[in-house]
Scaffold this motif. Sequence first.
Motif, PDB file in Angstrom:
ATOM      1  N   LYS A 255       0.836  -1.200   0.000  1.00 53.19           N
ATOM      2  CA  LYS A 255       0.000   0.000   0.000  1.00 53.19           C
ATOM      3  C   LYS A 255       0.872   1.252   0.000  1.00 53.19           C
ATOM      4  CE  LYS A 255      -4.381   1.188   0.073  1.00 53.19           C
ATOM      5  NZ  LYS A 255      -5.286   0.751  -1.008  1.00 53.19           N
ATOM      6  N   LEU A 256       1.967   1.192   0.720  1.00 55.01           N
ATOM      7  CA  LEU A 256       2.900   2.312   0.755  1.00 55.01           C
ATOM      8  C   LEU A 256       3.443   2.593  -0.647  1.00 55.01           C
ATOM      9  CD1 LEU A 256       3.657   3.826   3.387  1.00 55.01           C
ATOM     10  CD2 LEU A 256       5.827   2.590   3.354  1.00 55.01           C
ATOM     11  N   SER A 257       3.842   1.542  -1.338  1.00 49.86           N
ATOM     12  CA  SER A 257       4.364   1.694  -2.685  1.00 49.86           C
ATOM     13  C   SER A 257       3.306   2.244  -3.640  1.00 49.86           C
ATOM     14  CB  SER A 257       4.875   0.346  -3.189  1.00 49.86           C
ATOM     15  OG  SER A 257       5.356   0.443  -4.508  1.00 49.86           O
ATOM     16  N   GLU A 258       2.078   1.769  -3.469  1.00 52.55           N
ATOM     17  CA  GLU A 258       0.983   2.182  -4.360  1.00 52.55           C
ATOM     18  C   GLU A 258       0.642   3.663  -4.202  1.00 52.55           C
ATOM     19  OE1 GLU A 258      -3.861   1.607  -4.497  1.00 52.55           O
ATOM     20  OE2 GLU A 258      -2.637   0.014  -3.596  1.00 52.55           O
ATOM     21  N   LEU A 259       0.662   4.189  -2.971  1.00 47.95           N
ATOM     22  CA  LEU A 259       0.155   5.530  -2.699  1.00 47.95           C
ATOM     23  C   LEU A 259       1.229   6.603  -2.577  1.00 47.95           C
ATOM     24  CD1 LEU A 259      -2.641   4.674  -0.082  1.00 47.95           C
ATOM     25  CD2 LEU A 259      -2.896   5.116  -2.534  1.00 47.95           C
ATOM     26  N   ALA A 260       2.494   6.213  -2.551  1.00 48.02           N
ATOM     27  CA  ALA A 260       3.568   7.190  -2.346  1.00 48.02           C
ATOM     28  C   ALA A 260       3.630   8.199  -3.489  1.00 48.02           C
ATOM     29  CB  ALA A 260       4.903   6.474  -2.207  1.00 48.02           C
ATOM     30  N   LYS A 261       3.705   9.480  -3.095  1.00 49.63           N
ATOM     31  CA  LYS A 261       3.843  10.560  -4.086  1.00 49.63           C
ATOM     32  C   LYS A 261       5.169  11.263  -3.809  1.00 49.63           C
ATOM     33  CE  LYS A 261      -1.156  11.336  -3.951  1.00 49.63           C
ATOM     34  NZ  LYS A 261      -2.212  12.298  -3.499  1.00 49.63           N
ATOM     35  N   ILE A 262       6.222  10.782  -4.466  1.00 49.33           N
ATOM     36  CA  ILE A 262       7.568  11.292  -4.241  1.00 49.33           C
ATOM     37  C   ILE A 262       8.140  11.783  -5.552  1.00 49.33           C
ATOM     38  CG2 ILE A 262       9.812  10.818  -3.196  1.00 49.33           C
ATOM     39  CD1 ILE A 262       8.617   8.184  -2.120  1.00 49.33           C
ATOM     40  N   SER A 263       8.741  12.967  -5.518  1.00 46.45           N
ATOM     41  CA  SER A 263       9.466  13.471  -6.684  1.00 46.45           C
ATOM     42  C   SER A 263      10.819  13.991  -6.217  1.00 46.45           C
ATOM     43  CB  SER A 263       8.672  14.571  -7.387  1.00 46.45           C
ATOM     44  OG  SER A 263       8.405  15.645  -6.500  1.00 46.45           O
ATOM     45  N   TYR A 264      11.749  14.135  -7.157  1.00 44.56           N
ATOM     46  CA  TYR A 264      13.121  14.471  -6.817  1.00 44.56           C
ATOM     47  C   TYR A 264      13.671  15.561  -7.735  1.00 44.56           C
ATOM     48  CZ  TYR A 264      12.821   9.873  -4.586  1.00 44.56           C
ATOM     49  OH  TYR A 264      12.430   8.805  -3.842  1.00 44.56           O
ATOM     50  N   THR A 265      14.551  16.375  -7.170  1.00 41.95           N
ATOM     51  CA  THR A 265      15.373  17.277  -7.970  1.00 41.95           C
ATOM     52  C   THR A 265      16.787  17.231  -7.405  1.00 41.95           C
ATOM     53  OG1 THR A 265      14.907  19.205  -6.580  1.00 41.95           O
ATOM     54  CG2 THR A 265      13.461  18.840  -8.484  1.00 41.95           C
ATOM     55  N   SER A 266      17.734  17.660  -8.185  1.00 44.42           N
ATOM     56  CA  SER A 266      19.120  17.705  -7.683  1.00 44.42           C
ATOM     57  C   SER A 266      19.888  18.790  -8.411  1.00 44.42           C
ATOM     58  CB  SER A 266      19.807  16.352  -7.891  1.00 44.42           C
ATOM     59  OG  SER A 266      19.833  16.001  -9.250  1.00 44.42           O
TER      60      SER A 266
END
Length: 266
Positions: A255-266
């Motif tokens: 469920k964690l994998s399904e709902l995670a909303k993560i984005s990245y910048t560097s």
Amino acid sequence: MKFNPEQNLATLRQKSPLVHNITNFVVMNFTANALLAIGASPVMAHAVEEVADMVSIAGALVVNIGTLSPVWVEGMKLAMKKASELGKPIILDPVGAGATPYRNQVLSELLDITPPTIIRGNASEILALAGIRIQTKGVDSTANSTDSLEAAKALSNRYGCVVSVSGAIDVIVDGEKIAYAENGVALMTRVTGMGCSASAIAGAFASIESDAFKAAISAAVTMGICGEIAFQKAQLPGSFQIAFLDTLSEITPEKLSELAKISYTS
């Protein structure tokens, strides 16, 4: 970087790390229950006579300055010194930073002892800790998490640590690496102890994940997703608090994998 926190949740539950908390009177019970619900083992110990021994058997140390007194501050210093000697992760929650000169003094003294592994706080606290003058409202934030990005970067570079800023969008900074976690609901700000529990859960993840950036992301996303699910069950603060603890216990890695909303910048 692509990272999902589900494996960290599975590992946390398998290992059930002991998390040593020196935290405030207001949140002790809720924080301990949150750690138990997620699968960790909490201990609340602040006496100067035992903090070093407790750190020695714990997986991580969480220092929360919410309700300060000189004796507790001495315990925090001894615990941080011991954790540093042993290479244990330290999570510092600078509750109410900037609100009073005493809080600022204590934070300066703690940071002089050793840099923490993760600093986790709201935007106002992070801005104040970075030395930016801001009008505070007790322990509540008067700024948005994204407003503190440069301050978080400055702290991360100054102390060589990860900085996790809570808000409508959680911002997690590790030098030039930045993650944005967009899970969570506004009601979480109406329940005392949510931020303090987020710091404790960051300690739990840091106990089993050597990459502090990933540990901080795991904690932020887990808190946010559990808040979203709990809100589907309860829309008022009292019942939401219980629903949130239940959800921490029920949440699955899938469920964690399904709902995670993560984005990245560097």
